[in-house]
Design a protein around this motif. Structure first.
Motif, mmCIF file in Angstrom:
data_model
loop_
_atom_site.group_PDB
_atom_site.id
_atom_site.type_symbol
_atom_site.label_atom_id
_atom_site.label_comp_id
_atom_site.label_asym_id
_atom_site.label_seq_id
_atom_site.Cartn_x
_atom_site.Cartn_y
_atom_site.Cartn_z
ATOM 1 N N GLN A 395 0.842 -1.187 0.000
ATOM 2 C CA GLN A 395 0.000 0.000 0.000
ATOM 3 C C GLN A 395 0.881 1.241 0.000
ATOM 4 O OE1 GLN A 395 -0.644 0.351 4.839
ATOM 5 N NE2 GLN A 395 -2.376 0.428 3.472
ATOM 6 N N VAL A 396 0.299 2.354 -0.431
ATOM 7 C CA VAL A 396 1.003 3.632 -0.432
ATOM 8 C C VAL A 396 1.005 4.184 0.982
ATOM 9 C CG1 VAL A 396 0.964 5.999 -1.281
ATOM 10 C CG2 VAL A 396 0.419 4.116 -2.820
ATOM 11 N N THR A 397 2.198 4.467 1.517
ATOM 12 C CA THR A 397 2.284 5.010 2.866
ATOM 13 C C THR A 397 2.390 6.524 2.878
ATOM 14 O OG1 THR A 397 4.688 4.727 2.875
ATOM 15 C CG2 THR A 397 3.348 2.916 3.741
ATOM 16 N N THR A 398 2.713 7.124 1.751
ATOM 17 C CA THR A 398 2.762 8.578 1.645
ATOM 18 C C THR A 398 2.468 8.989 0.213
ATOM 19 O OG1 THR A 398 4.144 10.557 1.842
ATOM 20 C CG2 THR A 398 5.269 8.496 1.300
ATOM 21 N N LEU A 399 1.804 10.114 0.060
ATOM 22 C CA LEU A 399 1.545 10.631 -1.287
ATOM 23 C C LEU A 399 2.707 11.442 -1.818
ATOM 24 C CD1 LEU A 399 -2.180 11.804 -0.910
ATOM 25 C CD2 LEU A 399 -1.317 9.618 -1.760
ATOM 26 N N LEU A 400 3.708 11.696 -0.985
ATOM 27 C CA LEU A 400 4.816 12.563 -1.392
ATOM 28 C C LEU A 400 5.914 11.784 -2.095
ATOM 29 C CD1 LEU A 400 5.003 14.908 1.719
ATOM 30 C CD2 LEU A 400 4.080 15.424 -0.546
ATOM 31 N N THR A 401 5.545 11.059 -3.139
ATOM 32 C CA THR A 401 6.489 10.379 -4.012
ATOM 33 C C THR A 401 6.103 10.680 -5.453
ATOM 34 O OG1 THR A 401 5.204 8.343 -4.247
ATOM 35 C CG2 THR A 401 6.672 8.488 -2.329
ATOM 36 N N PRO A 402 7.039 10.593 -6.382
ATOM 37 C CA PRO A 402 6.702 10.883 -7.794
ATOM 38 C C PRO A 402 5.541 10.042 -8.304
ATOM 39 C CG PRO A 402 9.073 10.824 -7.508
ATOM 40 C CD PRO A 402 8.495 10.369 -6.207
ATOM 41 N N ALA A 403 5.565 8.716 -8.041
ATOM 42 C CA ALA A 403 4.515 7.846 -8.567
ATOM 43 C C ALA A 403 3.167 8.178 -7.941
ATOM 44 C CB ALA A 403 4.878 6.380 -8.300
ATOM 45 N N ALA A 404 3.151 8.395 -6.618
ATOM 46 C CA ALA A 404 1.886 8.690 -5.952
ATOM 47 C C ALA A 404 1.314 10.026 -6.417
ATOM 48 C CB ALA A 404 2.091 8.692 -4.433
ATOM 49 N N ILE A 405 2.173 11.024 -6.595
ATOM 50 C CA ILE A 405 1.692 12.334 -7.038
ATOM 51 C C ILE A 405 1.126 12.257 -8.448
ATOM 52 C CG2 ILE A 405 2.530 14.597 -7.804
ATOM 53 C CD1 ILE A 405 4.014 14.847 -5.218
ATOM 54 N N ARG A 406 1.793 11.521 -9.329
ATOM 55 C CA ARG A 406 1.263 11.386 -10.690
ATOM 56 C C ARG A 406 -0.104 10.710 -10.669
ATOM 57 N NH1 ARG A 406 6.988 10.224 -12.014
ATOM 58 N NH2 ARG A 406 7.754 11.987 -13.253
ATOM 59 N N ASP A 407 -0.272 9.722 -9.779
ATOM 60 C CA ASP A 407 -1.562 9.049 -9.664
ATOM 61 C C ASP A 407 -2.629 10.008 -9.138
ATOM 62 O OD1 ASP A 407 -3.181 6.541 -9.680
ATOM 63 O OD2 ASP A 407 -3.287 6.962 -7.527
ATOM 64 N N VAL A 408 -2.258 10.836 -8.164
ATOM 65 C CA VAL A 408 -3.198 11.813 -7.625
ATOM 66 C C VAL A 408 -3.592 12.823 -8.698
ATOM 67 C CG1 VAL A 408 -3.473 13.698 -5.963
ATOM 68 C CG2 VAL A 408 -2.412 11.563 -5.242
ATOM 69 N N ILE A 409 -2.623 13.292 -9.465
ATOM 70 C CA ILE A 409 -2.921 14.238 -10.545
ATOM 71 C C ILE A 409 -3.922 13.625 -11.520
ATOM 72 C CG2 ILE A 409 -1.957 15.437 -12.541
ATOM 73 C CD1 ILE A 409 0.625 15.783 -10.927
ATOM 74 N N LYS A 410 -3.701 12.351 -11.851
ATOM 75 C CA LYS A 410 -4.618 11.675 -12.772
ATOM 76 C C LYS A 410 -6.030 11.633 -12.200
ATOM 77 C CE LYS A 410 -5.290 7.297 -15.246
ATOM 78 N NZ LYS A 410 -4.755 5.925 -15.469
ATOM 79 N N LYS A 411 -6.142 11.383 -10.897
ATOM 80 C CA LYS A 411 -7.466 11.325 -10.273
ATOM 81 C C LYS A 411 -8.134 12.707 -10.282
ATOM 82 C CE LYS A 411 -6.996 7.278 -7.271
ATOM 83 N NZ LYS A 411 -5.943 6.614 -8.026
ATOM 84 N N PHE A 412 -7.353 13.755 -10.067
ATOM 85 C CA PHE A 412 -7.929 15.107 -10.129
ATOM 86 C C PHE A 412 -8.364 15.445 -11.557
ATOM 87 C CE2 PHE A 412 -5.522 16.340 -6.107
ATOM 88 C CZ PHE A 412 -6.675 16.325 -5.334
ATOM 89 N N GLU A 413 -7.573 15.040 -12.539
ATOM 90 C CA GLU A 413 -7.951 15.296 -13.933
ATOM 91 C C GLU A 413 -9.238 14.561 -14.288
ATOM 92 O OE1 GLU A 413 -3.469 15.993 -15.824
ATOM 93 O OE2 GLU A 413 -4.473 14.051 -16.038
ATOM 94 N N GLU A 414 -9.355 13.330 -13.828
ATOM 95 C CA GLU A 414 -10.574 12.558 -14.123
ATOM 96 C C GLU A 414 -11.791 13.162 -13.436
ATOM 97 O OE1 GLU A 414 -9.441 8.736 -12.727
ATOM 98 O OE2 GLU A 414 -8.357 8.176 -14.580
ATOM 99 N N ALA A 415 -11.612 13.615 -12.196
ATOM 100 C CA ALA A 415 -12.758 14.151 -11.452
ATOM 101 C C ALA A 415 -13.201 15.509 -11.979
ATOM 102 C CB ALA A 415 -12.405 14.255 -9.969
ATOM 103 N N SER A 416 -12.246 16.322 -12.410
ATOM 104 C CA SER A 416 -12.563 17.700 -12.807
ATOM 105 C C SER A 416 -12.757 17.872 -14.309
ATOM 106 C CB SER A 416 -11.446 18.638 -12.358
ATOM 107 O OG SER A 416 -10.242 18.363 -13.068
ATOM 108 N N GLY A 417 -12.223 16.939 -15.080
ATOM 109 C CA GLY A 417 -12.274 17.091 -16.530
ATOM 110 C C GLY A 417 -11.298 18.131 -17.048
ATOM 111 N N SER A 418 -10.364 18.560 -16.217
ATOM 112 C CA SER A 418 -9.399 19.587 -16.615
ATOM 113 C C SER A 418 -7.984 19.037 -16.540
ATOM 114 C CB SER A 418 -9.515 20.810 -15.700
ATOM 115 O OG SER A 418 -8.514 21.763 -16.012
ATOM 116 N N LYS A 419 -7.133 19.517 -17.425
ATOM 117 C CA LYS A 419 -5.723 19.160 -17.410
ATOM 118 C C LYS A 419 -4.888 20.228 -16.705
ATOM 119 C CE LYS A 419 -5.438 15.257 -19.822
ATOM 120 N NZ LYS A 419 -4.804 14.026 -19.285
ATOM 121 N N LYS A 420 -5.516 21.361 -16.385
ATOM 122 C CA LYS A 420 -4.788 22.462 -15.767
ATOM 123 C C LYS A 420 -5.451 22.870 -14.460
ATOM 124 C CE LYS A 420 -2.808 24.384 -20.007
ATOM 125 N NZ LYS A 420 -2.590 25.609 -20.806
#
Length: 547
Positions: A395-420
């Motif tokens: 499991q992910v123990t912290t979001l402060l890693t490159p892979a975790a942050i990229r995954d979080v960005i993807k989730k925000f893009e999917e939820a908002s429909g925005s790339k910026k």
């Protein structure tokens, strides 16, 4: 000729000096024609014979007088001094302004006898805010809001005066290149960076005035002007120990980024709440408070000198425990007196189980998370993202890693429909982002994500935008350098045992020329620091905890 004998323009008899400053003196006078007392402002550089001035400088002074006259003539407000007449002719060495005589004393004179109670200061702030709103709606920025320029009527009503250095939107600037206009300790930091004409600059000055009024001291005044200006630009502001319910207002106003300061309507509501907690019924819709200020405008004991524009609840509650503020400021669900703070807690996150209404009272160690708050904040480096639970599942123990942050960005893009996004903030166990609202300029929605969740969720309209309408593609940042930035933060920020780590991405950061910037923060119970990096991951500035 004595002041009791001198008559200006054959009509105004001077009867005593009321005060003086860098731009002249103010006299009590008697209007012989209308048989009433007035105030006359003698506009001249202090200690200077106007006739000996360079003609260009003398002309500039006269232009300033006319500008003040025009500015005041456009304002008809009980909290703004009224101008009656202007006296100016080639035969006179300098011009005079004839204004209403405000019977009472200046705020500066009042503060010489001691600080104001928070409720009284909040009421004073509402009056001054009303004056500033009237000025701003007329296209005028005051630029010199300070106690000496606030007169108090006998009933305590504040009156804002001295618009001599005001900026009218349609008037070319008269200030000489490189000249400093305004009192150093009340000048807004963005003006020191050359950004003029923003009404939010007056709000910073108002915040400093209110801080001084309740504390009896100015937090950034230093022995020299140069040292004071340096403090205005970079120094953390010490906690206001006597602000009480006014503390959230000071925190909101003293954000070093102008866009982070509250809107006038929101600020008026906050001041009304601080002036009389019972004046705002619990059923009244309460505007959410602004994000806490950039560069720790109002840190409490153990609060980092760094911006906390996060909309999430747990860190804010922890800071409340450490700050030493009265429980009435943090027991958000208890009484109407804290409706403003409550709004911030309920807008941005799913409800915490039992945590929002608790206070750091007896038996709760400073810095301890309230009951119901997640315990995912770690004290490790934050660079390692792997780990296993008791069942051996990865499991992910912290979001402060490159892979975790990229995954979080993807989730925000999917939820908002925005790339910026305008702003992106990541803690070790949760994150938030502000995405643009389609077909609505400078309007943003806030989205939140909690570690382990399947998706990000919309939490409501954003209240924390500090970038205007700027947006950035988060994929433009080199996230692979984040572990190195975290290690560098460990080495350079002088926070030996950080209790909180997080990053903030701003689409536009004032102190990086308005360019996209990543800020890495470390904090503990005694303060904190940050470093700023560009999209490539190159460090552009470092502010240790002891700076």
């Amino acid at each position: 000729m004595t002041s009791g004998q001198q008559v200006i323009d054959g009509r105004f008899e001077l009867r005593g000096r009321l005060g003086s400053g860098g731009m002249g003196a103010v006299w009590r006078a008697f209007d012989l024609a209308l048989e009433r007392e007035v105030a006359l402002k003698e506009v001249r550089l202090a200690g200077t014979d106007t006739s000996e001035l360079d003609p260009d400088v003398a002309q500039m002074l006269r232009e300033r007088v006319m500008r003040e006259a025009r500015a005041l003539a456009r304002l008809h407000h009980p909290n703004v001094v009224t101008i009656h007449h202007i006296v100016d002719s080639p035969e006179m060495p300098h011009p005079w302004l004839v204004m209403e005589l405000v019977r009472g004393q200046s705020l500066q004179e009042r503060l010489a006898h001691g600080p104001l109670p928070p409720a009284e200061a909040a009421a004073l702030g509402r009056g001054l805010l009303a004056a500033l709103r009237a000025a701003h709606e007329a296209g005028i920025c005051h630029r010199d809001v300070k106690p000496a320029n606030v007169l108090l009527r006998t009933d305590g009503t504040p009156v804002l005066t001295d618009f001599g250095i005001a900026v009218l939107e349609e008037t070319p600037r008269l200030t000489q290149t490189g000249g400093l206009v305004g009192s150093p300790e009340y000048i807004a930091p963005e003006r020191l960076h050359g950004h003029e004409g923003d009404p939010a600059s007056d709000l910073w000055s108002l915040g400093m005035l209110l801080y001084t009024a309740v504390e009896g001291r100015h937090p950034l005044r230093r022995p020299t002007t140069a040292a004071t200006l340096a403090a205005v630009m970079t120094a953390p502001i010490p906690p206001a120990g006597h602000a009480g319910p006014l503390a959230p207002v000071l925190q909101a106003l003293l954000a070093r980024e102008p866009a982070a300061r509250p809107a006038p309507e929101q600020l008026d509501h906050m001041l009304a709440q601080a002036a009389d907690p019972g004046a705002v019924p619990a059923s009244t819709p309460v505007p959410p408070p602004p994000p806490p200020p950039a560069f720790a405008a109002m840190p409490g004991p153990g609060t980092a000198p760094a911006p906390f524009p996060m909309r999430t609840t747990e860190p804010a509650l922890k800071r409340s425990h450490r700050s030493g503020l009265s429980p009435v400021l943090i027991a958000a669900g208890a009484v109407g007196a804290v409706a403003v703070l409550l709004a911030a807690l309920v807008v941005v996150l799913p409800k915490l189980s039992g945590g929002a209404g608790r206070t750091g009272g007896a038996g709760t160690p400073p810095g301890t998370a309230p009951t119901g708050a997640p315990t995912g904040v770690r004290t490790g480096s934050g660079a390692n993202g792997g780990g296993t639970n008791g069942g051996g599942t990865s499991q992910v123990t912290t979001l402060l890693t490159p892979a975790a942050i990229r995954d979080v960005i993807k989730k925000f893009e999917e939820a908002s429909g925005s790339k910026k996004f305008a702003q992106f903030t990541v803690y070790e166990d949760h994150a938030s982002a502000d995405a643009p609202v389609p077909r609505r300029r400078a309007a943003f929605d806030n989205y939140t994500y909690r570690k382990g969740a399947d998706a990000a969720v919309r939490s409501g309209p954003s209240i924390a935008i500090t970038t205007g309408d700027a947006k950035v593609d988060l994929g433009a940042f080199n996230w692979d350098v984040l572990p190195a930035l975290m290690r560098r933060a460990d080495r350079t920020l002088k926070v030996p045992k950080p209790t909180l780590r997080y990053i903030i991405v701003r689409a536009s950061w004032t102190f990086n020329g308005g360019r996209p910037t990543m800020l890495v923060y470390l904090t503990d119970d005694y303060g904190g620091g940050y470093l700023a990096a560009n999209t490539k991951g190159q460090v552009i500035s470092t502010v240790p905890s002891d700076s």
